[in-house]
Design a protein around this motif. Structure first.
Motif, PDB file in Angstrom:
ATOM      1  N   LYS A 276      52.171 -12.448 -28.192  1.00 14.78           N
ATOM      2  CA  LYS A 276      51.301 -12.814 -29.311  1.00 14.78           C
ATOM      3  C   LYS A 276      52.111 -13.309 -30.497  1.00 14.78           C
ATOM      4  O   LYS A 276      51.601 -14.074 -31.319  1.00 14.78           O
ATOM      5  CB  LYS A 276      50.456 -11.605 -29.718  1.00 14.78           C
ATOM      6  CG  LYS A 276      49.378 -11.238 -28.703  1.00 14.78           C
ATOM      7  CD  LYS A 276      48.540 -10.070 -29.195  1.00 14.78           C
ATOM      8  CE  LYS A 276      47.452  -9.710 -28.209  1.00 14.78           C
ATOM      9  NZ  LYS A 276      46.631  -8.558 -28.676  1.00 14.78           N
ATOM     10  N   SER A 277      53.336 -12.849 -30.593  1.00 10.01           N
ATOM     11  CA  SER A 277      54.205 -13.318 -31.673  1.00 10.01           C
ATOM     12  C   SER A 277      54.736 -14.705 -31.335  1.00 10.01           C
ATOM     13  O   SER A 277      55.415 -14.890 -30.323  1.00 10.01           O
ATOM     14  CB  SER A 277      55.376 -12.344 -31.863  1.00 10.01           C
ATOM     15  OG  SER A 277      56.373 -12.919 -32.680  1.00 10.01           O
ATOM     16  N   ARG A 278      54.420 -15.678 -32.170  1.00 14.98           N
ATOM     17  CA  ARG A 278      54.923 -17.033 -31.932  1.00 14.98           C
ATOM     18  C   ARG A 278      56.440 -17.081 -32.014  1.00 14.98           C
ATOM     19  O   ARG A 278      57.083 -17.852 -31.298  1.00 14.98           O
ATOM     20  CB  ARG A 278      54.317 -18.001 -32.958  1.00 14.98           C
ATOM     21  CG  ARG A 278      52.858 -18.309 -32.738  1.00 14.98           C
ATOM     22  CD  ARG A 278      52.300 -19.242 -33.790  1.00 14.98           C
ATOM     23  NE  ARG A 278      53.020 -20.503 -33.853  1.00 14.98           N
ATOM     24  CZ  ARG A 278      52.680 -21.516 -34.645  1.00 14.98           C
ATOM     25  NH1 ARG A 278      51.630 -21.379 -35.453  1.00 14.98           N
ATOM     26  NH2 ARG A 278      53.379 -22.623 -34.655  1.00 14.98           N
ATOM     27  N   ASN A 279      57.017 -16.248 -32.867  1.00 13.94           N
ATOM     28  CA  ASN A 279      58.471 -16.248 -32.992  1.00 13.94           C
ATOM     29  C   ASN A 279      59.144 -15.698 -31.743  1.00 13.94           C
ATOM     30  O   ASN A 279      60.187 -16.191 -31.320  1.00 13.94           O
ATOM     31  CB  ASN A 279      58.896 -15.440 -34.221  1.00 13.94           C
ATOM     32  CG  ASN A 279      58.686 -16.213 -35.515  1.00 13.94           C
ATOM     33  OD1 ASN A 279      58.321 -17.389 -35.488  1.00 13.94           O
ATOM     34  ND2 ASN A 279      58.895 -15.562 -36.631  1.00 13.94           N
ATOM     35  N   SER A 281      57.813 -15.667 -28.595  1.00  8.50           N
ATOM     36  CA  SER A 281      57.597 -16.650 -27.533  1.00  8.50           C
ATOM     37  C   SER A 281      58.472 -17.880 -27.741  1.00  8.50           C
ATOM     38  O   SER A 281      59.110 -18.382 -26.807  1.00  8.50           O
ATOM     39  CB  SER A 281      56.116 -17.068 -27.490  1.00  8.50           C
ATOM     40  OG  SER A 281      55.284 -15.955 -27.240  1.00  8.50           O
ATOM     41  N   GLY A 282      58.497 -18.368 -28.976  1.00  8.65           N
ATOM     42  CA  GLY A 282      59.305 -19.552 -29.269  1.00  8.65           C
ATOM     43  C   GLY A 282      60.786 -19.297 -29.079  1.00  8.65           C
ATOM     44  O   GLY A 282      61.510 -20.144 -28.559  1.00  8.65           O
ATOM     45  N   VAL A 475      57.127 -24.476 -33.392  1.00  7.01           N
ATOM     46  CA  VAL A 475      56.528 -23.228 -32.901  1.00  7.01           C
ATOM     47  C   VAL A 475      56.864 -22.048 -33.807  1.00  7.01           C
ATOM     48  O   VAL A 475      55.987 -21.248 -34.145  1.00  7.01           O
ATOM     49  CB  VAL A 475      56.986 -22.937 -31.450  1.00  7.01           C
ATOM     50  CG1 VAL A 475      56.451 -21.581 -30.986  1.00  7.01           C
ATOM     51  CG2 VAL A 475      56.522 -24.042 -30.519  1.00  7.01           C
ATOM     52  N   GLN A 477      57.450 -19.709 -36.892  1.00  8.18           N
ATOM     53  CA  GLN A 477      56.738 -19.653 -38.155  1.00  8.18           C
ATOM     54  C   GLN A 477      57.685 -19.435 -39.319  1.00  8.18           C
ATOM     55  O   GLN A 477      58.717 -18.782 -39.183  1.00  8.18           O
ATOM     56  CB  GLN A 477      55.714 -18.511 -38.124  1.00  8.18           C
ATOM     57  CG  GLN A 477      54.549 -18.770 -37.172  1.00  8.18           C
ATOM     58  CD  GLN A 477      53.569 -17.620 -37.195  1.00  8.18           C
ATOM     59  OE1 GLN A 477      53.950 -16.490 -36.928  1.00  8.18           O
ATOM     60  NE2 GLN A 477      52.319 -17.901 -37.511  1.00  8.18           N
TER      61      GLN A 477
END
Length: 510
Positions: A276-279, A281-282, A475, A477
């Motif tokens: 859920k964390s974009r950081n 996953s990115g 991606v 943030q």
């Protein structure tokens, strides 16, 4: 050291306790360094191993591949095991397996024994390295200290490859290839003794809270089969071969089944909430992309030094020494300050840009290149770029994990590095060889044809690094947005699911 509840963070106010935590960090990093060294030290010794044990050229690759299949396939499972049974226990078990397997490798007098022992080494390596980041982020919960500790880890994990080339050259030329494995014995025993004494004993969540045997079987089988497909049929017969396509399809099917299982299991092996964390996953996607360029630089660079510039094994290791020195200086002394002051993302992107520039510059290296003019600038750019990028990347990859999922997050970031590196290296090696064959058929000299293949590999690695930069810019943030998002998510979390300090908080200091 006293036992404490699962994943409880020790107090940091006592100076002696603080000193003990940093000593424990160095113990962990010695264990990681031993694993990382072993992954590259073997490459320099391959010609001696081939001559001594009579390996055919086609079967020699299994000295590396047997380790890679076990290591890459088990990292994710090993990380989750750390959450369930205790990371200290998994770390010590991995050290024991790796050390015993190293002894077997050094004593090997046949091809079969060496390959089998290398596979067992991969199991020990996965258990040891998968839980280290999870231990670090629980030992150092304060953002500034955590950034500094991860910087130390990132230096060891990334610079160890260059050190391995140097150590492999020294041991192989001065004694014999057997000693690249025997040297692990005193290191492994000393690390295990110190780890037993210095690391807090954590109890883990217990299998009742997180056991997912079907999920473990599915993901381990998928990763092992995927890595096997990369290093065997895809590399030898081409990506379009029937065997490569068939095995690849099965690996993907197993992965899909694993993801379905994770959505339905009561206690999944890999809770999908971690993505859920974009950081997070990115960062894992950036890790998979960027290691292609790094693997290509070390692997193809070593071939360029030996086959085109005619360096010996020791000279090849020395050629990479500036990378190690610069990466170490930045990772240990300055990356923590930069991440704390500016945030992980603003530190990561310039680092990736310097790695990209290094690869593009290396793609112009001539047949009659000199070290000072054609190689040293590349090594400087690579050392500075990696010293900036990888500590920041480790911070981002661990920023969204809960304390109970820290082992999983640690195993995940290691898995993306190994699988991404294996896939990328297979692509680079295959296309480089094809390019060299075409140039040879066109009448180019051997050195020119080889260099043409290496140039193509460096350019492809640069393309993967450029893609990593795009992901970082689109991606990941910005600090303020990511912190607001994390705070909103925390409102729905129970006390057991408290998040570790997110990356944005690093930029809040100072």
């Amino acid at each position: 050291m006293h036992d404490h509840p699962p994943f409880d963070v020790p107090a940091t106010t006592d100076p002696s306790s603080d000193r003990t935590r940093w000593i424990a960090l160095y113990v962990l990093c010695v264990g990681v360094l031993m694993i990382v060294l072993d992954a590259t030290v073997v490459n320099v010794a391959l010609p001696a191993i081939q001559s001594d044990l009579g390996f055919a050229q086609s079967s020699l690759a299994w000295v590396v591949n047997a380790y890679l299949i076990a290591f890459g396939g088990l990292l994710l499972l090993a990380g989750r095991l750390g959450d369930l049974v205790g990371r200290r226990s998994v770390f010590l078990a991995g050290l024991a397996i790796f050390t015993v397997a190293s002894l077997a490798c050094g004593l090997a007098q046949s091809q079969e024994m060496l390959v089998a022992a290398r596979f067992v080494q991969g199991i020990g390596g996965a258990l040891t390295s998968a839980v280290v980041l999870g231990m670090i982020v629980t030992m150092f919960p304060e953002p500034r200290e955590q950034a500094k500790a991860i910087g130390v880890y990132a230096f060891v994990a990334s610079a160890g490859g260059a050190v391995g080339l140097l150590v492999g050259g020294v041991l192989t030329q001065s004694i014999s290839w057997h000693w690249i494995f025997f040297v692990n014995l005193p290191i492994g025993l000393a690390t295990a003794a110190l780890a037993w004494r210095m690391l807090d004993k954590d109890q883990g969540l217990g299998f009742g809270r997180g056991a997912d045997i079907p999920g473990a079987v599915l993901i381990t089988a998928s990763l092992m089969l995927f890595v096997y497909t990369i290093v065997k049929p895809a590399a030898e017969d081409g990506w379009g071969s029937a065997q490569a396509l068939g095995l690849g399809a099965v690996a993907i099917a197993l992965l899909v089944a694993f993801l379905v299982r994770q959505k339905t299991a009561a206690n999944p092996l890999m809770p999908l909430r971690i993505f859920k964390s974009r950081n997070v996953s990115g960062a894992n996607l950036i890790q998979a992309l960027s290691v292609v360029g790094m693997f290509g630089m070390f692997f193809m660079g070593a071939l360029y030094f030996q086959h085109v510039l005619h360096y010996d094994a020791l000279e090849t290791g020395l050629a990479f020494l500036p990378v190690t020195i610069l990466m170490g200086g930045l990772s240990v002394r300055y990356s923590e300050r930069l991440v704390t002051r500016f945030g992980a993302r603003p530190t990561l992107v310039p680092g990736l840009g310097l790695i990209l520039l290094a690869l593009l510059l290396f793609a112009r290296a001539p047949v009659d290149g000199t070290y000072v003019v054609d190689v040293l600038p590349v090594m400087v750019l690579l050392g500075v770029g990696a010293g900036l990028a990888f500590p920041a990347l480790m911070n981002l990859a661990m920023s969204g994990a809960t304390p109970s999922d820290a082992g999983l997050a640690s195993g995940l970031v290691n898995t993306t590095a190994q699988v991404g590196g294996a896939l990328g290296l297979a692509v680079l090696a295959t296309l480089s060889t094809t390019r060299t064959e075409h140039l040879t058929a066109d009448g180019e000299s051997t050195a020119s044809a080889l260099l043409g293949g290496y140039h193509l590999a460096f350019l492809i690695g640069a393309g993967f690094t450029a893609a990593a930069i795009v992901v970082a810019l689109t991606v990941l943030q910005a600090p303020a947005r990511a912190q607001a998002r994390a705070a909103a998510q925390d409102l729905g979390d129970g006390p057991e699911d408290r998040r570790l300090p997110a990356e944005p908080s690093y930029s809040e200091v100072g």
